[in-house]
Design a protein around this motif. Structure first.
Motif, PDB file in Angstrom:
ATOM      1  N   TRP A  12       0.851  -1.203   0.000  1.00  0.00           N
ATOM      2  CA  TRP A  12       0.000   0.000   0.000  1.00  0.00           C
ATOM      3  C   TRP A  12       0.876   1.239   0.000  1.00  0.00           C
ATOM      4  CZ3 TRP A  12      -1.580   2.882   4.793  1.00  0.00           C
ATOM      5  CH2 TRP A  12      -0.870   2.485   5.920  1.00  0.00           C
ATOM      6  N   TRP A  13       0.271   2.339  -0.377  1.00  0.00           N
ATOM      7  CA  TRP A  13       0.968   3.619  -0.323  1.00  0.00           C
ATOM      8  C   TRP A  13       0.248   4.538   0.658  1.00  0.00           C
ATOM      9  CZ3 TRP A  13      -2.086   7.753  -1.389  1.00  0.00           C
ATOM     10  CH2 TRP A  13      -3.192   7.577  -2.232  1.00  0.00           C
ATOM     11  N   HIS A  14       1.002   5.443   1.239  1.00  0.00           N
ATOM     12  CA  HIS A  14       0.395   6.426   2.131  1.00  0.00           C
ATOM     13  C   HIS A  14       1.305   7.638   2.271  1.00  0.00           C
ATOM     14  CE1 HIS A  14       3.075   5.337   5.546  1.00  0.00           C
ATOM     15  NE2 HIS A  14       2.883   4.069   5.180  1.00  0.00           N
ATOM     16  N   ALA A  15       0.715   8.765   2.634  1.00  0.00           N
ATOM     17  CA  ALA A  15       1.505   9.960   2.895  1.00  0.00           C
ATOM     18  C   ALA A  15       2.439   9.696   4.068  1.00  0.00           C
ATOM     19  CB  ALA A  15       0.591  11.146   3.193  1.00  0.00           C
ATOM     20  N   HIS A  16       3.602  10.361   4.044  1.00  0.00           N
ATOM     21  CA  HIS A  16       4.564  10.201   5.141  1.00  0.00           C
ATOM     22  C   HIS A  16       5.020  11.571   5.634  1.00  0.00           C
ATOM     23  CE1 HIS A  16       7.144   7.821   7.705  1.00  0.00           C
ATOM     24  NE2 HIS A  16       6.867   6.715   7.028  1.00  0.00           N
ATOM     25  N   VAL A  47      -4.249   7.324   1.400  1.00  0.00           N
ATOM     26  CA  VAL A  47      -3.867   5.913   1.399  1.00  0.00           C
ATOM     27  C   VAL A  47      -4.412   5.241   0.146  1.00  0.00           C
ATOM     28  CG1 VAL A  47      -3.857   5.775   3.923  1.00  0.00           C
ATOM     29  CG2 VAL A  47      -5.918   5.133   2.672  1.00  0.00           C
ATOM     30  N   GLY A  48      -3.766   4.144  -0.259  1.00  0.00           N
ATOM     31  CA  GLY A  48      -4.247   3.363  -1.393  1.00  0.00           C
ATOM     32  C   GLY A  48      -3.497   2.052  -1.510  1.00  0.00           C
ATOM     33  N   VAL A  49      -3.964   1.188  -2.410  1.00  0.00           N
ATOM     34  CA  VAL A  49      -3.444  -0.177  -2.571  1.00  0.00           C
ATOM     35  C   VAL A  49      -2.363  -0.209  -3.639  1.00  0.00           C
ATOM     36  CG1 VAL A  49      -4.046  -2.536  -3.257  1.00  0.00           C
ATOM     37  CG2 VAL A  49      -5.633  -1.194  -1.868  1.00  0.00           C
ATOM     38  N   ILE A  50      -1.328  -1.027  -3.394  1.00  0.00           N
ATOM     39  CA  ILE A  50      -0.348  -1.391  -4.423  1.00  0.00           C
ATOM     40  C   ILE A  50      -0.390  -2.905  -4.578  1.00  0.00           C
ATOM     41  CG2 ILE A  50       2.070  -1.379  -5.142  1.00  0.00           C
ATOM     42  CD1 ILE A  50       2.540   0.997  -3.306  1.00  0.00           C
TER      43      ILE A  50
END
Length: 601
Positions: free
Chosen positions: A151-155, A165-168
């Motif tokens: 998944w991806w998300h802000a850091h 957020v979202g799926v990889i």
């Protein structure tokens, strides 16, 4: 969590082989009766040569009511969860980010090891400077050695709690996919806790003596961005609220579905299950596993599992349950910890499920065991990678990391500490840039640990004997989990998982316990090790490994990455203030999440 697998590995393997054979016999080919309501987006086709998959993102402010309560959010392309990244192993991923916010941002690709691309890991203060407001930036990275569910998300500044957020999904080529014929279709199951206020007002209270170290408690939970909150319980009462719909996953009878389950929470662990069905676990954090049959799956923040659901029950609708681990969270006064979605069989109609979960209380004093079962990982000694690898040894670098929380003597704020260091880095002076100077020296608060010898084996003992559970995530690596348990780890005495140990990138450190991980020094970069309870990141439960600094220095930094650091911090920027919506008061009143606050850690 209960399992139905025999204790013997041999019998477990035989059982799973029989199960997979039976489910193959149960499957039926898709026909013209497959309705549009069941349609599912097709993954990218496999090609003989890798492709560059390009994604265009625009980050904006918006409003959203995923559980019926409207609140301000931050979104990518006006979606929550955000856009999916679905590619094939070997593809090159390019994400062009337009930051239309009035504050900086950055993105981390959780599960991607960023081998040869360390400056795209997305952590300001470590391997990049943040993307300035009103500008564009391009991330680009390979997927040669990565498969599975990520998944991806802000850091940056807790922005992922506000919606980023979202799926990889990285798919295995058919020729090498060990589970190619083990399931017919797949579905994403994205779990998260949800707050009715933006992070700004919540952090204002949390990062003050008044919280006494108790992190904000969510108001609800979501499955695939949907939930249902009782509007009569909204606090404050003037928040807009309307009835909302729960998530529905449409299925056909007698088929096998790979559920890619991802916990994108700020804090809450979940125990995931489907009424009347069992789950065959085949993946953890991108590592294929020897199949393991369970009734339910505990999944902590940052973790991912793939599990095969066989729709071999009566044609009906069944509850999906994501039950929060309230036993390892601060007490909440306005939270329903049982989050529900639907598995809807074709032909069953649209009436809500009447299925019953595994916990059926017989008296008001009965406590749902899921509330504590969610706080621990699946049995470490039962999960083994499908592709075996020997335990990493001998140990070259051993770190005994003690996790603690204590009150600062000056500002009286409770902060997190790793070996008595609370992390405090400068987002605009990242370690990767400082490392360009071979004589660079780092402050104690930056908590930099150098790993200079390629091929060395690092062991990290996460000692949590004095506090509550923590899911720890390591960037840049998939590690071996060699030990996990209660009490204090004792080298040479505590049992370790020596035979084909589990490999993953996020592991739970149990309450009053320990987790021991190992990885090999072979990936030049700056890699964070941190608790994935996002509130704990804010309070400093973070450290970093500067891996192979000489090799990293020789790699240089791409010009467009270095250019980010030419833009200074916005005027008046103050760290850990979160997303403060327009019109919000800087001195927010105490919110219900902090009622009767006590030091929880």
């Amino acid at each position: 969590m209960q399992t139905t697998s025999p204790s013997s590995w041999l019998w477990r393997s035989i059982t799973i082989a029989i199960l997979l054979s039976l489910t193959l016999l149960l499957s039926t080919p898709l026909t013209n009766s497959f309705t549009p309501a069941l349609a599912h987006a097709q993954p990218p086709p496999f090609t003989d040569t890798p492709r560059n998959r390009i994604f265009f993102w625009k980050v904006t402010y918006s409003t959203l009511a995923p559980d019926g309560v409207t609140r301000p959010v931050i979104l990518v392309n006006e979606k929550y969860p955000g856009p999916k990244i679905e590619v094939n192993r070997g593809d090159y991923v390019t994400v062009v980010v337009e930051n239309a916010l009035d504050v900086p941002t950055s993105f981390h690709w959780h599960g991607m090891t960023m081998r040869d691309d360390p400056w795209y890991d997305g952590v300001p203060g470590m391997n990049q400077c943040p993307i300035p407001a009103g500008t564009n930036f391009t991330y680009a990275f390979g997927t040669d050695n990565i498969v599975g569910t990520h998944w991806w998300h802000a850091h940056f500044e807790n922005q992922y709690i506000d919606g980023l957020v979202g799926v990889i999904t990285i798919r295995e080529p058919p020729a090498t996919d060990p589970f190619l014929h083990a399931y017919d279709e797949e579905r994403n199951v994205i779990l998260t806790d949800w707050y009715h206020q933006a992070t700004g007002p919540l952090l204002q209270k949390y990062m003050s003596p008044a919280s006494r170290g108790m992190e904000p408690v969510p108001n609800s939970g979501l499955i695939n961005g949907k939930g249902s909150f009782n509007c009569s319980n909204v606090i404050p009462a003037d928040l807009p609220c309307a009835p909302s719909e729960r998530a529905v996953i449409h299925v056909l009878a007698n088929r096998r579905y790979r559920l890619r389950i991802i916990n994108t929470s700020a804090a809450a662990p979940f125990l995931f299950s489907v009424d009347g069905h069992q789950l065959l676990v085949i993946e953890a954090d991108g590592t294929y596993l020897n199949p393991y049959l369970v009734d339910s799956i505990p999944i902590n923040s940052g973790q991912r599992y793939s599990a095969i659901l066989v729709t071999n029950q009566d044609v009906a609708n069944y509850w999906m349950r994501a039950e929060m681990g309230t036993e390892c969270m601060p007490p909440g006064t306005n939270l329903d910890p049982v989050v529900l979605g639907e598995i809807r069989y074709q032909g069953a109609g649209i009436a809500p499920p009447t299925s019953v979960g595994r916990f059926v209380p017989t008296s008001p004093k009965d406590v749902n065991p899921a509330f504590s079962a969610a706080c621990q990982d699946l049995d470490l000694f039962a999960l083994h990678p499908l592709k075996p690898e020997p335990i990493l040894e001998p140990i070259s670098n051993n770190y005994d990391i003690k996790i603690s929380f204590k009150t600062d003597g000056q500002d009286h704020i409770v902060r997190g500490y790793l070996n008595d260091i609370t992390f405090d880095g400068n987002p605009w002076n990242p370690t990767i840039v400082q490392n360009l100077n071979d004589a660079a020296e780092y402050s104690v608060q930056e908590h930099v640990m150098r790993l200079d010898r390629r091929g060395a084996v690092v062991q990290i003992i996460l000692d949590n004997s004095r506090g509550g559970e923590h899911p720890f995530h390591l960037h840049g690596h998939t590690f071996q989990v060699v030990a996990q348990g209660l009490g204090v780890y004792e080298e040479g005495k505590t049992p370790i998982n020596t035979i084909n140990p589990l490999r993953r990138d996020t592991a739970t450190v149990p309450k009053h316990g320990f987790t021991v991980i190992r990885f090999k020094v072979d990936n030049p970069g700056v890699w964070a090790l941190h608790c994935h309870i996002e509130w704990h990141v804010t309070t400093g439960l973070v450290m970093q490994f500067l891996e192979l600094p000489d090799e990293l220095r020789a790699m240089g930094i791409p010009k467009h990455v270095a250019k980010l650091c030419e833009t200074p911090a916005p005027a008046g920027f103050k760290a850990n203030t979160g997303f403060m919506p327009a019109g919000a008061k800087r001195q927010a009143p105490a919110v219900a999440a902090f009622a009767n606050a006590t030091h929880f850690h």
